[in-house]
Design a protein around this motif. Sequence first.
Motif, mmCIF file in Angstrom:
data_model
loop_
_atom_site.group_PDB
_atom_site.id
_atom_site.type_symbol
_atom_site.label_atom_id
_atom_site.label_comp_id
_atom_site.label_asym_id
_atom_site.label_seq_id
_atom_site.Cartn_x
_atom_site.Cartn_y
_atom_site.Cartn_z
ATOM 1 N N VAL A 100 -27.091 -6.077 30.183
ATOM 2 C CA VAL A 100 -27.046 -6.294 28.746
ATOM 3 C C VAL A 100 -25.753 -7.009 28.360
ATOM 4 C CG1 VAL A 100 -27.034 -5.169 26.481
ATOM 5 C CG2 VAL A 100 -28.472 -4.258 28.313
ATOM 6 N N ASN A 101 -24.661 -6.585 28.993
ATOM 7 C CA ASN A 101 -23.359 -7.146 28.664
ATOM 8 C C ASN A 101 -22.392 -6.819 29.797
ATOM 9 O OD1 ASN A 101 -21.182 -8.265 27.166
ATOM 10 N ND2 ASN A 101 -20.673 -6.264 26.329
ATOM 11 N N GLU A 102 -21.435 -7.695 30.006
ATOM 12 C CA GLU A 102 -20.380 -7.401 30.969
ATOM 13 C C GLU A 102 -19.112 -8.138 30.552
ATOM 14 O OE1 GLU A 102 -20.704 -10.642 34.480
ATOM 15 O OE2 GLU A 102 -22.041 -8.915 34.684
ATOM 16 N N ARG A 103 -17.968 -7.508 30.755
ATOM 17 C CA ARG A 103 -16.702 -8.168 30.409
ATOM 18 C C ARG A 103 -15.532 -7.385 30.974
ATOM 19 N NH1 ARG A 103 -14.423 -6.180 25.258
ATOM 20 N NH2 ARG A 103 -15.741 -4.509 24.433
ATOM 21 N N LYS A 104 -14.388 -8.038 30.990
ATOM 22 C CA LYS A 104 -13.135 -7.409 31.365
ATOM 23 C C LYS A 104 -12.318 -7.183 30.096
ATOM 24 C CE LYS A 104 -13.029 -10.147 35.629
ATOM 25 N NZ LYS A 104 -12.279 -11.199 36.352
ATOM 26 N N SER A 105 -11.605 -6.064 30.055
ATOM 27 C CA SER A 105 -10.808 -5.785 28.866
ATOM 28 C C SER A 105 -9.708 -4.782 29.179
ATOM 29 C CB SER A 105 -11.688 -5.249 27.735
ATOM 30 O OG SER A 105 -10.915 -4.901 26.605
ATOM 31 N N LYS A 106 -8.634 -4.857 28.377
ATOM 32 C CA LYS A 106 -7.579 -3.853 28.437
ATOM 33 C C LYS A 106 -7.834 -2.713 27.453
ATOM 34 C CE LYS A 106 -4.036 -7.322 29.576
ATOM 35 N NZ LYS A 106 -2.754 -7.924 29.137
ATOM 36 N N GLU A 107 -8.917 -2.828 26.665
ATOM 37 C CA GLU A 107 -9.131 -1.918 25.551
ATOM 38 C C GLU A 107 -10.035 -0.728 25.868
ATOM 39 O OE1 GLU A 107 -10.512 -4.327 22.375
ATOM 40 O OE2 GLU A 107 -8.654 -5.485 22.214
ATOM 41 N N PHE A 108 -10.509 -0.617 27.086
ATOM 42 C CA PHE A 108 -11.349 0.525 27.452
ATOM 43 C C PHE A 108 -10.431 1.690 27.845
ATOM 44 C CE2 PHE A 108 -14.142 -3.128 28.863
ATOM 45 C CZ PHE A 108 -14.951 -3.090 27.732
ATOM 46 N N TYR A 109 -9.762 2.250 26.870
ATOM 47 C CA TYR A 109 -8.690 3.195 27.145
ATOM 48 C C TYR A 109 -9.178 4.472 27.830
ATOM 49 C CZ TYR A 109 -6.243 0.049 23.995
ATOM 50 O OH TYR A 109 -5.698 -1.076 23.411
ATOM 51 N N SER A 110 -10.299 5.005 27.382
ATOM 52 C CA SER A 110 -10.813 6.236 27.994
ATOM 53 C C SER A 110 -11.185 5.995 29.452
ATOM 54 C CB SER A 110 -12.033 6.734 27.215
ATOM 55 O OG SER A 110 -12.582 7.878 27.822
ATOM 56 N N ALA A 111 -11.855 4.880 29.718
ATOM 57 C CA ALA A 111 -12.244 4.556 31.094
ATOM 58 C C ALA A 111 -11.019 4.287 31.961
ATOM 59 C CB ALA A 111 -13.178 3.347 31.105
ATOM 60 N N LYS A 112 -10.019 3.619 31.402
ATOM 61 C CA LYS A 112 -8.801 3.328 32.160
ATOM 62 C C LYS A 112 -8.090 4.609 32.571
ATOM 63 C CE LYS A 112 -6.200 -0.066 30.659
ATOM 64 N NZ LYS A 112 -5.488 -1.011 29.761
ATOM 65 N N ALA A 113 -8.147 5.608 31.694
ATOM 66 C CA ALA A 113 -7.543 6.895 32.036
ATOM 67 C C ALA A 113 -8.287 7.543 33.198
ATOM 68 C CB ALA A 113 -7.546 7.807 30.819
ATOM 69 N N LYS A 114 -9.620 7.436 33.196
ATOM 70 C CA LYS A 114 -10.418 8.008 34.286
ATOM 71 C C LYS A 114 -10.177 7.269 35.598
ATOM 72 C CE LYS A 114 -12.728 10.986 31.705
ATOM 73 N NZ LYS A 114 -12.609 12.466 31.878
ATOM 74 N N LEU A 115 -9.891 5.973 35.497
ATOM 75 C CA LEU A 115 -9.716 5.146 36.691
ATOM 76 C C LEU A 115 -8.251 5.036 37.118
ATOM 77 C CD1 LEU A 115 -12.187 2.252 35.800
ATOM 78 C CD2 LEU A 115 -12.550 4.046 37.492
ATOM 79 N N ASN A 116 -7.372 5.711 36.386
ATOM 80 C CA ASN A 116 -5.927 5.658 36.683
ATOM 81 C C ASN A 116 -5.395 4.225 36.677
ATOM 82 O OD1 ASN A 116 -5.825 8.427 36.909
ATOM 83 N ND2 ASN A 116 -5.858 8.446 39.150
ATOM 84 N N VAL A 117 -5.854 3.457 35.693
ATOM 85 C CA VAL A 117 -5.432 2.069 35.555
ATOM 86 C C VAL A 117 -4.317 1.990 34.513
ATOM 87 C CG1 VAL A 117 -6.161 -0.226 34.777
ATOM 88 C CG2 VAL A 117 -7.649 1.116 36.259
ATOM 89 N N ASP A 118 -3.301 1.233 34.802
ATOM 90 C CA ASP A 118 -2.173 1.096 33.879
ATOM 91 C C ASP A 118 -2.599 0.423 32.576
ATOM 92 O OD1 ASP A 118 -0.366 2.270 35.627
ATOM 93 O OD2 ASP A 118 0.111 0.358 36.602
ATOM 94 N N ASP A 119 -1.836 0.693 31.513
ATOM 95 C CA ASP A 119 -2.163 0.177 30.188
ATOM 96 C C ASP A 119 -2.250 -1.335 30.151
ATOM 97 O OD1 ASP A 119 -2.359 2.704 29.161
ATOM 98 O OD2 ASP A 119 -0.334 2.741 28.306
ATOM 99 N N TYR A 120 -1.426 -2.015 30.923
ATOM 100 C CA TYR A 120 -1.382 -3.471 30.861
ATOM 101 C C TYR A 120 -2.472 -4.130 31.709
ATOM 102 C CZ TYR A 120 1.005 -2.971 35.359
ATOM 103 O OH TYR A 120 1.320 -2.637 36.660
ATOM 104 N N GLU A 121 -3.256 -3.330 32.429
ATOM 105 C CA GLU A 121 -4.290 -3.879 33.305
ATOM 106 C C GLU A 121 -5.659 -3.851 32.637
ATOM 107 O OE1 GLU A 121 -3.621 -3.190 37.827
ATOM 108 O OE2 GLU A 121 -3.205 -1.272 36.843
ATOM 109 N N GLU A 122 -6.512 -4.748 33.085
ATOM 110 C CA GLU A 122 -7.898 -4.777 32.620
ATOM 111 C C GLU A 122 -8.783 -3.949 33.558
ATOM 112 O OE1 GLU A 122 -8.509 -9.118 30.557
ATOM 113 O OE2 GLU A 122 -8.625 -9.020 32.747
ATOM 114 N N VAL A 123 -9.933 -3.544 33.040
ATOM 115 C CA VAL A 123 -10.989 -2.980 33.875
ATOM 116 C C VAL A 123 -12.266 -3.753 33.577
ATOM 117 C CG1 VAL A 123 -9.988 -0.675 34.018
ATOM 118 C CG2 VAL A 123 -11.598 -1.194 32.186
ATOM 119 N N PHE A 124 -13.203 -3.676 34.499
ATOM 120 C CA PHE A 124 -14.486 -4.350 34.344
ATOM 121 C C PHE A 124 -15.501 -3.364 33.785
ATOM 122 C CE2 PHE A 124 -18.720 -5.216 36.003
ATOM 123 C CZ PHE A 124 -18.918 -6.533 35.610
#
Length: 236
Positions: A100-124
């Motif tokens: 349906v949709n796919e993108r990279k973003s730094k704004e998926f804050y809840s998911a980034k916390a689950k993935l232990n990704v730093d604030d300045y990094e993007e997730v897919f």
Amino acid sequence: MSEKQRKLPLYIQIKNKMITNIKEGVWTPGSSIPSESQLMEQFNVSRTTIRQSIRELAQNGMLETRRGAPTKVRLVPDEEMANPGVFHHERGSQLSVKIVNERKSKEFYSAKAKLNVDDYEEVFMAERLRFSDGTPIGYQQMFLPLDVAEKVHVHIEDIFDLFPKMGQKNIHYTNIKERISASSATQREADLLGIAIGEPLITITRNTLGGDSVPIEYSQTKYLPYYFDYRVEIGN
């Protein structure tokens, strides 16, 4: 990327049928499964398809293969398998997936916390619809670290269960935790699934860890209740 609905590859369909045989006790732990020739006749597919299905189930720890010996259902599940007493699967014979949709973003804050990704990094992030015999039955948001997404991105619109592909890319899971809860359909979920706002859905929230307990996937999948089966078996 095209949003055209893709049918699951034939070997995945056969693999899912084999999983059902194991989970429903048709093939019991420790027993030999039918021969390749018998499976070819039973499922009306080629030997190559049967071997590919068996190979993936062996990689997942559900089957045990040895040269010159019959393939068996593992008596003791592999450590990488989910709790063998808890089973859930989708109803239907022809399962497929649509992006349906796919993108990279730094704004998926809840998911980034689950993935232990730093604030300045993007997730897919990938939004996908799950179909059963042409009917939309589930809506999924999947989040991946960029290094994982780069390796499996090409398969996201073709295969719903990415773990075998991750294994082929040397991304192995060591722990999976799933939480099942109830929710009500939002406007977007209702539109995509063809239901009314507020209708009940079953939500599966999943956290997946890889080597050294590094998160490799976080997802939420929401199913229409009729198409989702859940079973717990404890003891003999």
